[in-house]
Design a protein around this motif. Structure first.
Motif, PDB file in Angstrom:
ATOM      1  N   ARG A   1       0.771  -1.176   0.137  1.00 46.91           N
ATOM      2  CA  ARG A   1      -0.110   0.053   0.173  1.00 46.91           C
ATOM      3  C   ARG A   1       1.040   1.337   0.013  1.00 46.91           C
ATOM      4  O   ARG A   1       2.099   1.240   0.731  1.00 46.91           O
TER       5      ARG A   1
ATOM      6  N   HIS B   1      -6.184   1.390   1.798  1.00 48.98           N
ATOM      7  CA  HIS B   1      -6.153  -0.145   1.546  1.00 48.98           C
ATOM      8  C   HIS B   1      -4.957  -0.395   0.576  1.00 48.98           C
ATOM      9  O   HIS B   1      -4.494   0.505   0.213  1.00 48.98           O
ATOM     10  N   ASN B   2      -4.904  -1.684   0.716  1.00 50.71           N
ATOM     11  CA  ASN B   2      -3.698  -2.368  -0.139  1.00 50.71           C
ATOM     12  C   ASN B   2      -4.040  -1.912  -1.705  1.00 50.71           C
ATOM     13  O   ASN B   2      -5.022  -1.948  -2.158  1.00 50.71           O
ATOM     14  N   VAL B   3      -2.938  -1.722  -2.233  1.00 47.69           N
ATOM     15  CA  VAL B   3      -2.919  -1.586  -3.798  1.00 47.69           C
ATOM     16  C   VAL B   3      -2.775  -3.067  -4.271  1.00 47.69           C
ATOM     17  O   VAL B   3      -3.562  -3.498  -5.436  1.00 47.69           O
TER      18      VAL B   3
ATOM     19  N   THR C   1      -2.710  -7.157  -3.141  1.00 49.34           N
ATOM     20  CA  THR C   1      -2.871  -8.154  -2.053  1.00 49.34           C
ATOM     21  C   THR C   1      -2.480  -9.589  -2.489  1.00 49.34           C
ATOM     22  O   THR C   1      -3.004  -9.986  -3.520  1.00 49.34           O
TER      23      THR C   1
END
Length: 187
Positions: A105, A111-113, A115
């Motif tokens: 991220r 939020h994570n870009v 995952t």
């Protein structure tokens, strides 16, 4: 600008109707020929179009000036990436890049870009990273040579590890990251 084009066209068409109306009476009286009316309409349209072009230019030129200043500012800006004092040399390809359940991220993001990314890129083999626009392909490729704060495991000896230790031009051609254009012109 929004009303200029329709208003100028309305003026042009009204002028054509007026010229045709007046000319029709004179043609009927025999004092004017049809060719003269056509020439008069053509010349009047040339004059109206000249004013239209002058008006458009008066709007476009200031915008072009501002754009030129911005372009000049970008061209004159120096690179923030500088070569190190003692750069390393890039040797022959030797390693494997392996991502195992990698999350990433950007700083200050909620939020994570990326995952749970897992893949292996072996030397001498082509590894393609494909996906739709905005799916994180460029982010993933840019994780390989940089020291980002991604979580979980990133292992192996990358062929282009941590580019900040090398000269900027030394890495060229070692890693490909084509753009997202769906078609490129033939060469």
């Amino acid at each position: 600008m929004t009303l200029m084009q329709p208003s100028m066209q309305m003026f042009m068409f009204a002028l054509i109707v007026l010229i045709t109306w007046v000319s029709a009476h004179r043609i009927d009286d025999g004092t004017l020929q049809v060719g003269a009316m056509t020439a008069f309409i053509t010349y009047s349209m040339m004059i109206v179009m000249s004013f239209l072009i002058i008006t458009v230019m008066s709007i476009i030129l200031p915008r072009a000036g501002v754009a030129a200043e911005r372009i000049d500012e970008v061209i004159r800006t120096g690179s923030s990436i500088q070569d190190p004092e003692h750069p390393r040399e890039i040797g022959a390809p030797k390693g494997v890049v392996e991502f195992e359940h990698v999350d990433f991220r950007y700083p200050d993001a909620e939020h994570n870009v990326l995952t749970d990314i897992t893949f292996t890129a072996e030397p001498g083999k082509t590894t393609a990273i494909i996906g739709s626009t905005g799916s994180g392909k460029s982010t993933l490729v840019n994780l390989i040579p940089r020291e980002h704060g991604f979580r979980k495991k990133y292992s192996g000896e990358s062929d282009s590890p941590l580019l900040r230790y090398y000269r900027r031009k030394a890495e060229g051609g070692r890693r490909g990251n084509p753009g997202s254009e769906p078609a490129r012109p033939a060469r």
